[in-house]
Design an enzyme around this catalytic site. Structure first.
Site, short mmCIF file in Angstrom:
data_model
loop_
_atom_site.label_atom_id
_atom_site.label_comp_id
_atom_site.label_asym_id
_atom_site.label_seq_id
_atom_site.Cartn_x
_atom_site.Cartn_y
_atom_site.Cartn_z
CE LYS A 17 -4.18 -1.61 2.39
NZ LYS A 17 -4.99 -1.78 1.19
CB THR A 61 8.51 -4.50 2.48
OG1 THR A 61 7.75 -5.36 3.31
CG2 THR A 61 8.31 -4.86 1.01
CE LYS A 65 10.78 -4.37 6.71
NZ LYS A 65 9.68 -4.32 7.68
CG ASP A 101 8.97 -1.43 9.95
OD1 ASP A 101 8.04 -0.94 9.28
OD2 ASP A 101 9.82 -2.20 9.47
N GLY A 230 -3.35 -3.91 12.33
CA GLY A 230 -2.05 -3.31 12.01
C GLY A 230 -2.10 -2.09 11.11
P1 NDP Z 1 8.67 -13.52 9.97
O1 NDP Z 1 8.59 -14.50 8.85
O2 NDP Z 1 9.95 -12.84 10.25
O3 NDP Z 1 8.24 -14.30 11.34
C1 NDP Z 1 7.07 -15.04 11.39
C2 NDP Z 1 6.72 -15.39 12.86
O4 NDP Z 1 5.42 -15.96 12.84
C3 NDP Z 1 7.64 -16.43 13.50
O5 NDP Z 1 7.73 -16.12 14.88
C4 NDP Z 1 6.88 -17.74 13.26
O6 NDP Z 1 7.17 -18.74 14.20
C5 NDP Z 1 5.47 -17.27 13.44
N1 NDP Z 1 4.44 -18.04 12.75
C6 NDP Z 1 4.21 -18.12 11.42
N2 NDP Z 1 3.11 -18.87 11.16
C7 NDP Z 1 2.64 -19.28 12.37
C8 NDP Z 1 1.55 -20.09 12.77
N3 NDP Z 1 0.69 -20.63 11.88
N4 NDP Z 1 1.34 -20.30 14.09
C9 NDP Z 1 2.19 -19.76 15.01
N5 NDP Z 1 3.25 -19.00 14.69
C10 NDP Z 1 3.47 -18.76 13.39
O7 NDP Z 1 7.49 -12.51 9.74
P2 NDP Z 1 7.46 -10.94 9.97
O8 NDP Z 1 7.92 -10.63 11.34
O9 NDP Z 1 8.11 -10.27 8.82
O10 NDP Z 1 5.89 -10.61 9.83
C11 NDP Z 1 4.97 -11.00 10.82
C12 NDP Z 1 3.63 -10.37 10.57
O11 NDP Z 1 3.73 -8.96 10.71
C13 NDP Z 1 3.09 -10.63 9.17
O12 NDP Z 1 1.74 -11.04 9.30
C14 NDP Z 1 3.17 -9.29 8.49
O13 NDP Z 1 2.11 -9.12 7.56
C15 NDP Z 1 2.99 -8.35 9.67
N6 NDP Z 1 3.55 -7.00 9.44
C16 NDP Z 1 2.75 -5.91 9.60
C17 NDP Z 1 3.26 -4.64 9.43
C18 NDP Z 1 2.37 -3.45 9.58
O14 NDP Z 1 2.80 -2.35 9.24
N7 NDP Z 1 1.16 -3.58 10.09
C19 NDP Z 1 4.67 -4.41 9.09
C20 NDP Z 1 5.44 -5.62 8.96
C21 NDP Z 1 4.89 -6.87 9.14
P3 NDP Z 1 8.40 -19.79 13.99
O15 NDP Z 1 9.62 -19.09 14.49
O16 NDP Z 1 8.01 -20.95 14.83
O17 NDP Z 1 8.46 -20.11 12.52
#
Ligand code: NDP
Length: 264
Positions: A17, A61, A65, A101, A230
């Protein structure tokens, strides 16, 4: 002044966006700028791509990063601390890197007052910078993650960390979904038994996923908890990036006025 060009770099990037957000603000504030999207496959080519496209600034993004951090000549102290850059501005041929962020997230949760303890569900990239800023601001942050490996670095930094298996729940003022659970599926970020124990004791629940009501937020609403998705985090990181792009020419309030139209 010639039109200044900006872009979001990521892969994928088609869903972003950011172009709409920034172009609405450029137009509304009468700033001669244009913002586009650029799918960058090889993060090592970030700097080269930036200059060959003739850009003034970018947002970065997933998954670039860390590459953005490496590409900068000068780093803002907070970006340096967390090792992640999501905003770059070019000044006199040098790349300046920032992380917007985390301050965007901090601002988004500031409407919840009298908060001391926070539980993060998830320990990925987004949790990294946001947990650090909360800790710096005096919040007590605990992380609960599905699996152990990502928790290692948080443990080293002094956070309380748990997996679902060894979790010893306490009371948390805010419970925040930092995972991608619920983004493209109907899963909860943690087992329902755990959530059904901690959500009723919380003051509010937040999801970093935007644009949809996730199973986590639905569950929180079923306990009549205040919730927030978010969108504000996304909006506020964009406003702060815009302040850097335009060298703080406009107020946060004025930028918000136009940028928020993205979500209307
Ligand atoms: P990462 O890929 O770095 O990390 C993902 C995390 O989610 C890990 O801790 C992983 O656990 C966990 N996870 C994934 N799937 C599941 C599941 N089904 N059940 C439990 N735990 C799960 O992701 P990001 O940190 O980059 O992004 C995380 C979220 O933040 C996304 O949904 C993204 O859209 C959102 N976001 C929102 C923003 C905003 O501005 N609002 C900005 C940036 C991100 P494990 O370590 O066990 O794999």
């Amino acid at each position: 002044m010639a039109k200044e060009l900006f872009a979001i770099f990521g892969n994928p990037v088609s869903h972003s966006k950011s172009p709409l957000m920034h172009n609405l603000a450029f137009k509304g504030l009468d700033f001669d700028g244009c913002y586009t999207r650029y799918r960058l496959e090889d993060g090592e080519k970030l700097k080269e791509s930036f200059f060959s496209l003739g850009l003034k600034g970018i947002n970065i993004t997933v998954p670039h990063k860390e590459h953005a951090y490496e590409a900068c000549d000068i780093l803002d102290p907070f970006a340096k601390k967390v090792g992640a850059v999501n905003t770059i501005v070019e000044k006199e041929g040098k790349l300046y890197g920032y992380n917007t962020d985390a301050p965007g997230f901090l601002k988004a949760i500031s409407e919840f007052t009298e908060v001391k303890t926070v539980l993060f569900l998830g320990a990925g990239g987004t949790a990294q910078s946001t947990s650090t800023i909360l800790k710096d601001e005096g919040y007590e942050v605990t992380l609960l993650n599905r699996s152990a490996p990502r928790l290692e670095k948080y443990k080293k930094e002094g956070f309380d960390t748990y997996t679902f298996d060894n979790f010893k729940p306490s009371e948390y003022d805010l419970v925040i979904n930092m995972t991608s659970a619920g983004l493209e599926d109907d899963s909860l970020p943690a087992p329902k038994e755990i959530l059904s124990y901690i959500i009723p004791k919380s003051k509010a629940c937040i999801d970093v996923i935007y644009g949809k009501e996730t199973p986590f937020l639905k569950l929180a609403k079923s306990y009549n908890k205040p919730t927030k998705d978010g969108s504000d985090m996304l909006l506020y990181q964009g406003i702060i990036a815009f302040e850097y792009f335009t060298n703080h020419t406009y107020s946060f309030h004025d930028i918000k006025e136009y940028m928020k139209k993205t979500f209307e």
